[in-house]
Design an enzyme around this catalytic site. Structure first.
Site, PDB file in Angstrom:
ATOM      1  CD  GLN A 122      -2.818  -1.205   2.419  1.00 60.05           C
ATOM      2  OE1 GLN A 122      -2.643  -0.441   3.365  1.00 60.05           O
ATOM      3  NE2 GLN A 122      -3.745  -2.160   2.442  1.00 60.05           N
ATOM      4  CG  HIS A 186      -3.257  -0.500   7.656  1.00 59.93           C
ATOM      5  ND1 HIS A 186      -4.009  -0.900   8.742  1.00 59.93           N
ATOM      6  CD2 HIS A 186      -3.841  -1.078   6.574  1.00 59.93           C
ATOM      7  CE1 HIS A 186      -4.985  -1.695   8.334  1.00 59.93           C
ATOM      8  NE2 HIS A 186      -4.903  -1.818   7.014  1.00 59.93           N
ATOM      9  CE1 TYR A 292     -12.884  11.356  16.851  1.00 59.30           C
ATOM     10  CE2 TYR A 292     -10.664  11.901  17.569  1.00 59.30           C
ATOM     11  CZ  TYR A 292     -11.956  12.286  17.252  1.00 59.30           C
ATOM     12  OH  TYR A 292     -12.320  13.616  17.363  1.00 59.30           O
ATOM     13  CE1 TYR A 303     -10.393  -7.078   6.183  1.00 59.93           C
ATOM     14  CE2 TYR A 303      -8.332  -7.081   7.420  1.00 59.93           C
ATOM     15  CZ  TYR A 303      -9.260  -6.416   6.648  1.00 59.93           C
ATOM     16  OH  TYR A 303      -9.080  -5.097   6.339  1.00 59.93           O
TER      17      TYR A 303
END
Length: 411
Positions: A122, A186, A292, A303
């Site tokens: 990524q 990520h 958060y 998953y």
């Protein structure tokens, strides 16, 4: 009311590569029941929202006719885009190049002079923003994944776009989100310049179980929203600026993988889109110093189908998302619409969906989502980034190669 999608052959310069295909037109149909949520699939989990409207808000449908035009098909894995003062778009390509695109679809040659990126997984060249005084300074900021001896990390670069727009002069790394980690997932990587001229930067928690807890650590830059100066220093006024054993650049924490950041055009509040695991994608309104929740609370599951940690969705001292999806939207870039051409879209939040293959439009009133619409679902693209142009249109790029640049505007 129908909308149209036009696939146009834009004029593309010789350096741009592949041309557009033949022109085509498609019609979209009006939903029979606007109040039905647009998501009809079964959720992955049996979790319940904390308040009404936190997920599966009523469906809405744009009444104003609009159209989407493909301006070019010649991009290679575009990731981020921003608007230059003259209305053209500065676009990053994941492999490590930038291009300038005209609103007619013409593309520049690749801009040289950028530092090497690690585009495995990524990673790569990610988001881009320009200096508030770009017309005078020509400074550009970008995020990218950088390979170091101890691993990879999210870094922020700065350089000066040359007068001929062919190279980035004096490119340097002004910030590194430590610790580095030997992984390729990520990175976060969105970048926004606030009204005071400071940079908001998002980071991911690097995905693996080994790094996931660091989203809750104040002495780690993983899983955070950061706020830094344009020279890469902690911005004054940050909530942990003078706190011992906390990184002073931290602005908020407890995030999984933020790939969308946007400032509300009227309130100036910072909003984000955050990828959950299997379900639990979020939209949050970010406040300084707030937690958060990831990975202590989430509306998603692992998953493999098991619960994340204790399987909690709420905990004292941890913020609830304004909105979440289950199954996932797989959100990437976001933007608020502030133009006058489509008044019903004013202050709506538009989110790029990757796996979901559509652009989500959220109608927000008093910081609560009251309606959701799916745009361009029939195009079957992974949408990576979106922004509002100087002309009041929305511009969006698709993931992959070839990557497409769309213009979305009133018909």
């Amino acid at each position: 009311m129908n909308h149209t999608i036009l696939i146009l052959c834009a004029g593309i310069t010789a350096v741009a590569g592949a041309q557009c295909g033949n022109s085509a037109m498609h019609s979209g149909s009006t939903p029979t029941n606007d109040s039905t949520p647009v998501e009809t699939r079964k959720p992955n989990s049996d979790y319940r929202p904390a308040f009404a409207g936190q997920t599966r808000a009523p469906g809405v449908h744009s009444k104003t006719p609009w159209e989407a035009k493909v301006l070019t098909r010649a991009l290679s894995r575009p990731w981020g885009l921003t608007v230059l003062p003259d209305g053209r778009l500065l676009i990053t390509e994941k492999g490590g190049t930038m291009r300038i695109a005209g609103t007619d679809g013409t593309l520049s040659a690749p801009i040289t002079g950028l530092p090497a990126v690690n585009d495995a997984g990524q990673g790569g060249l990610l988001d881009v923003a320009i200096d508030p005084a770009f017309a005078q300074t020509r400074f550009v900021y970008w995020t990218f994944s950088e390979a170091l001896p101890e691993g990879n990390l999210t870094a922020v670069g700065k350089g000066k776009l040359s007068a001929d727009e062919r190279r980035m002069e004096g490119a340097t790394v002004i910030y590194r989100a430590r610790p580095a980690y030997d992984g390729t997932l990520h990175y976060g990587g969105r970048l926004v310049v606030d009204s005071a001229g400071y940079l908001f930067v998002s980071t991911g928690e690097r995905s693996d179980l080994a790094t996931r807890p660091q989203a809750q650590w104040l002495n780690s830059a993983l899983g955070k929203v950061l706020r830094i100066t344009r020279d890469g220093q902690p911005a004054p006024g940050n909530p942990f600026f003078n706190q011992k054993d906390a990184f002073p650049e931290l602005y908020s924490y407890g995030h999984r993988n933020i790939q969308g950041l946007a400032l509300h055009p009227e309130t100036g509040a910072l909003w984000e889109s955050e990828m959950g695991p299997r379900g639990g994608d979020e939209v949050n309104r970010i406040e300084a110093g707030k937690n958060y929740g990831w990975p202590a609370i989430t509306y998603g599951i692992e998953y493999n189908g098991s619960k994340v940690g204790p399987g909690a969705t709420q905990a004292p001292g941890m913020e609830q998302p304004v909105y979440y999806w289950d199954p996932v939207l797989s959100p990437s870039g976001i933007t608020f619409y502030s133009g006058a051409a489509l008044p019903e879209w004013k202050n709506n939040l538009f989110l790029c969906g990757l796996n979901s293959q559509h652009i989500a439009r959220l109608v927000i009133v008093n910081d609560r989502v009251v309606g959701e619409e799916r745009l361009l679902e029939g195009e079957k693209h992974r949408w990576r980034a979106i922004t509002e142009g100087r002309d009041g249109a929305l511009y969006a790029v698709t993931d992959g190669s070839p990557g497409l640049l769309y213009r979305i505007a009133k018909r």
